[in-house]
Design a protein around this motif. Structure first.
Motif: not given
Length: 452
Positions: A404-410
């Motif tokens: 449930n990885q953080m997005s690149e933007v996050q």
């Protein structure tokens, strides 16, 4: 026993043979995100008590050299720089997890120190070293039976298994041959240490476990390059080998090699959205969800946290007195999530740390062991409102988990928020761009210059 017959010999053969062309595109891309994330965590750590103390020590006893303590005017040896920057990178509890535990704070300061000291500006070699360091750091932990088995014995795997990862990365960065790499691994295994004793009082020692592992790897690689031999059977020796010395539970040496070159350990790393021990993140996510439903935390009469025995031991402190103790306290993380609606760095610092409302709210929280929750099973947050209504939530996969990885933007937003604690906005943006362009000519000198 020949070089190729030992475990460290087989590791060194793979390390020497692997090249940038063997790395899939997704591994390269994620490595850059992990580097970005680690540098953000470190830049937020340079002015902490830990960061300032390390800089003070090295200014008086270790200054003068070819490598920098980040965001300072102190130059020192690459060995000392690895220790200082590894400690700083772990100082805010926001560096990546799920590797040797905190692989980024161990591997990245080591290879940056070598890159600066040796003027190695090849971004492809940097990425090779980084991927390999993550690979064998987490595989060492697998071999010892995994996180819970190794840490239950009292070892902090960031310091122990991290030393192996750092040595592999440092050896690759220095371009050591197979025999030298084997010696570096053996020497680092001989040096590895780090325990959970810091948990008893929330001391700063936890941060040095990352720094010491980074230092061990760099020192071991330089010693090996100079002809200093390491124990070739550092893992499997019947007396004094790591397998027999560091654990009383079964070990799985085959895990060093299963799927090697195909399943990359770096891809198992997670990135933290919250400034606390990773074990608290699932319940923190639950608290933040419940807060949205409840709207007003003042309507809460009491909270009960049900957690596993393992998590209770790590996270059960109900009245933390230090920043680290609060970051390792599930009740504190839940309290700040309800009161402030966040679990960020600010929430572990003054004035929020001593906020009377927060401290009063902590008193309505209890934490108990639940025998039905095994090992790393996430805690259950149970809320009783003043009206008598009861709500509960259990987040099975927290944000930031590889599943449930953080997005690149996050991840980029997190980096900019942290980096601008010690950089201006323009420099933070330049550092971000240099990381994304790591395998281009000129990127490493740009990274080094900004970190100075």
């Amino acid at each position: 026993m020949t070089l190729a017959d030992t475990i460290s010999g087989k590791i060194s053969k793979f390390v020497v043979s692997m090249s940038f062309d063997d790395l899939p595109d997704d591994v390269i891309s994620f490595a850059k995100l992990l580097l970005l994330d680690l540098l953000g965590a470190a830049l937020a750590g340079v002015n902490t008590e830990e960061g300032l103390a390390v800089k003070k020590v090295l200014t008086s006893v270790g200054s003068g050299g070819r490598a920098s303590i980040w965001r300072s005017d102190v130059s020192t040896t690459p060995i000392h720089a690895a220790f200082a920057n590894g400690t700083i990178a772990h100082a805010q509890e926001l560096d990546d997890f799920n590797g040797c535990d905190h692989s980024g704070a161990v591997v990245i300061p080591a290879i940056i120190a070598i890159a600066e000291a040796e003027k190695i500006y090849d971004g492809k070699r940097f990425l090779e070293a980084m991927v390999l360091g993550y690979e064998f750091g987490v595989r060492a932990l697998d071999v010892f039976g995994g996180y819970r088995a190794h840490n239950n014995a009292g070892w902090h795997s960031t310091g122990t298994c991290g030393s192996i990862g750092s040595a592999v990365a440092s050896a690759k960065m220095l371009g050591l041959n197979q025999e030298q790499t084997r010696d570096a691994v053996g020497l680092a295994g001989n040096m590895m240490a780090g325990t959970w004793s810091f948990l008893a009082d929330g001391s700063m020692a936890k941060r040095t476990n990352a720094g010491k592992a980074a230092e061990n790897g760099v020192l071991s690689a330089y010693l090996a390059r100079s002809g200093f031999s390491g124990p070739s059977q550092v893992f499997e020796a019947k007396w004094g080998g790591l397998f027999n010395t560091y654990t009383s539970t079964p070990v799985y040496p085959e895990y060093f090699f299963e799927g090697l070159g195909h399943a990359f350990g770096l891809m198992r790393s997670g990135i933290k959205p919250h400034a606390s021990c990773r074990g608290a993140h699932s319940a923190t996510d639950s608290a933040l969800k419940l807060r949205q439903k409840i709207k007003n935390y003042e309507s809460i009469a009491k909270i009960r946290l049900r957690c596993s025995k393992a998590n209770f031991r790590t996270l059960g402190n109900i009245d933390p007195k230090t920043r680290l103790a609060a970051q390792m306290s599930l009740p504190y993380c839940i309290a700040t999530s309800f009161v402030f609606g966040s679990c960020s760095l600010d929430d572990f610092e003054e004035p929020k740390f001593s906020d009377p409302t927060l401290r009063r709210f902590l008193k309505c929280i209890t934490i108990v062991e639940d025998e039905a929750l095994i090992g790393e099973t996430p805690a259950i947050v149970e809320v009783t409102l003043n009206s008598g209504e009861q709500l509960s939530d259990q987040t099975l996969i927290a944000l930031g988990d590889p599943r449930n990885q953080m997005s690149e933007v996050q991840i980029e937003e997190k980096f900019l928020q942290l980096a601008t604690r010690s950089l201006n906005n323009g420099s933070a943006a330049k550092l971000r761009d240099a990381v994304y362009g790591l395998n281009s000519i000129g990127s490493i000198p740009n990274i080094l210059e900004i970190l100075k």
